[in-house]
Enzyme design. Structure first.
Site: not given
Ligand code: UD1
Ligand code: CA
Length: 457
Positions: A11, A15, A78, A100, A351, A386
């Site tokens: 991700g 933010r 996703g 995560y 030192k 030194n």
């Molecule tokens: C996700 C969950 C949600 C949960 C929440 C908890 C899904 C669809 N939703 O939502 O149910 O309540 O986490 O925090 O899974 N990431 C990738 N590749 C991607 C998308 C995300 O590696 O294509 C990684 C992000 O870096 C992050 C994690 O997956 O570490 C979660 O991604 P994020 O976009 O924060 O998920 P949420 O929409 O918050």
């Protein structure tokens, strides 16, 4: 059982408003991803797979010590799509654990609880009840049986589902054979047009597989970092846990909210007392009855028993012998090695120098590249010169020597045993044992001298 842990870390972290990829931001001077890695490393028979994307090369470079397989997710379509990238690494018999990379405080206990629930008959899911569940996927349960039916994302949820307080932490465990089957069936026909990993829950239910939920001990364990405010919150949570651990181990903290541990301890003695605003970095070892004054930073150092460190000291890669007294305002730099009962006072920098038992350097001195014997007294303002601008040289001061104030020792030079150096000397040649050596010119008084008077304009 072989566990394969997939850490999702692709991700963007928009933010954070940072040039640095989100997972490289730090809690207690350790990157978010390193925290997750270190925790998952504690699981037996575990292979780690990291899904990376945004800023991936920098992440790989920075965490080059990590023992994991790196799999790139070129486009972030996703969480389900992210896991799909590791498809070829997943064997049917594996147990898959999904973590995560931006959830740094998850505990080993919570992971163990989760892994206890996974089998060919069940998927294990970590959930948590939040007062304000906004933004999270909601756990939809059957009204009568209370069984989990599916996860609905915030943006796809009905008004009624939005009222559910039990949310998905994102952390789950599932058998390889089932996961492989389900991730290939995912589609992106949802509000965000993403491939949701969460959709595997409903698929499992439809295939007659149970969903077993467990909860973490603390909510903070499953909090992710999306912005700097959340990062600072988790830093404080982490530090408060460290402070609790220190106190459990018998360390007195004058204020547990004002001590930071950004590393670990190889040893912690009994009755250590720590005043406010002390920072521990790297790996420290601290003996019994040690007092650490306010505003002191201790980095990768060894402090023996009965040492007193007064306020405002920086002790970096140094060794302090038993019964020594340091500070206030002292700086021990790398390879400062003090034996027992050494006194290092205010505005003294040491030192790459060894100081033997009972020697005192109490005020305003620089001691570098030096070997100081025992019972040496170094007067205020003494400097070991030194460095000639190109090379470094050593100063040796033998046992029992007395160095008068404001002396410069131009290395290489040796001051002999029990020698005395007169104050204000510039010593360029080695001096004999037991003798007084000084380089001052004689004091004279000009008899008929008069103060200048202001000229008339
Ligand atoms: C996700 C969950 C949600 C949960 C929440 C908890 C899904 C669809 N939703 O939502 O149910 O309540 O986490 O925090 O899974 N990431 C990738 N590749 C991607 C998308 C995300 O590696 O294509 C990684 C992000 O870096 C992050 C994690 O997956 O570490 C979660 O991604 P994020 O976009 O924060 O998920 P949420 O929409 O918050
Ligand atoms: Ca998130």
């Amino acid at each position: 059982m072989t566990v394969k842990t997939i850490i999702l870390a692709a991700g963007q972290g928009t933010r954070m408003r940072s040039a640095l990829p989100k997972v490289l931001h730090k809690v207690a001077n350790r990157s978010l991803l390193q925290h997750v890695y270190d925790t998952s490393k504690q699981i037996d028979n575990n292979e780690i797979i990291i899904i990376y994307g945004h800023g991936g090369e920098l992440v790989k470079q920075t965490l080059s010590e990590i023992d994991a397989q790196w799999v790139e997710q070129q486009e972030q379509l996703g969480t389900g799509h992210a896991v799909l990238q590791a498809d070829s690494l997943i064997e049917n018999e594996d147990t898959l654990l999904i973590l995560y990379g931006d959830v740094p405080l998850l505990s080993k206990q919570s992971i163990d609880g989760l892994l206890a629930n996974v089998s060919t008959q069940s998927v294990a899911l970590l959930t948590v009840n939040l007062e304000n569940p906004t933004g999270y996927g909601r756990i939809v349960r059957d009204d009568t049986t209370d069984r989990v039916l599916k996860i609905v994302e915030q943006k796809d949820a009905t008004k009624k589902q939005q009222g559910i307080n039990e949310v998905n932490t994102g952390i789950l465990a599932v058998k390889g054979e089932q996961l492989k089957l389900w991730i290939h069936r995912l589609d992106n026909s949802n509000a965000q047009q993403e491939f949701y990993l969460t959709d595997v829950i409903e698929m499992a239910v439809n295939d007659g597989i149970a969903i077993k939920t467990s909860q973490p001990e603390f909510i903070d364990e499953v909090l992710g970092v999306n912005d700097r405010k959340q990062l600072s919150h988790l830093e404080r949570v982490y530090q408060s846990l460290q402070a609790d651990k220190l106190m459990e181990l018998g360390v007195s903290l004058l204020d547990p909210a004002r001590v930071d541990c950004r590393g670990s301890f190889t040893a912690l003695g009994q009755d250590i007392s720590v005043d406010i605003n002390v920072i521990f970095e790297g790996n420290n070892s601290i003996g019994n009855n040690v007092k650490i004054g306010a505003n002191t930073i201790l980095n990768n150092s060894v402090i023996a028993d009965n040492v007193e460190i007064l306020a405002n000291c920086i002790i970096d890669n140094a060794i302090v012998g038993a019964g020594s007294r340091i500070g206030p305002f002292a700086r021990l730099r790398p390879q400062a090695e003090l034996a027992e009962q050494v006194h290092i006072g205010n505005f003294v920098e040491v030192k790459k120098a060894t100081v033997a038992k009972g020697s005192k350097i109490n005020h305003l001195s620089y001691i570098g590249d030096a070997t100081i014997g025992s019972k040496v007294n170094i007067g205020a303002g003494t400097i070991t010169c030194n460095y000639d601008g190109v090379n470094k040289f050593r100063t040796v001061i033998e046992d029992g020597a007395f160095i008068g104030s404001d002396t410069q020792l131009i290395a290489p030079v040796t001051v002999g045993k029990n020698a005395t150096i007169g104050a204000g000397s510039t010593i360029t040649k080695s001096t004999p044992d037991e003798k007084l050596t000084l380089t001052r010119s004689k004091q004279i008084t000009i008899q008929n001298w008069q103060r200048p008077v202001k000229k008339e304009q």
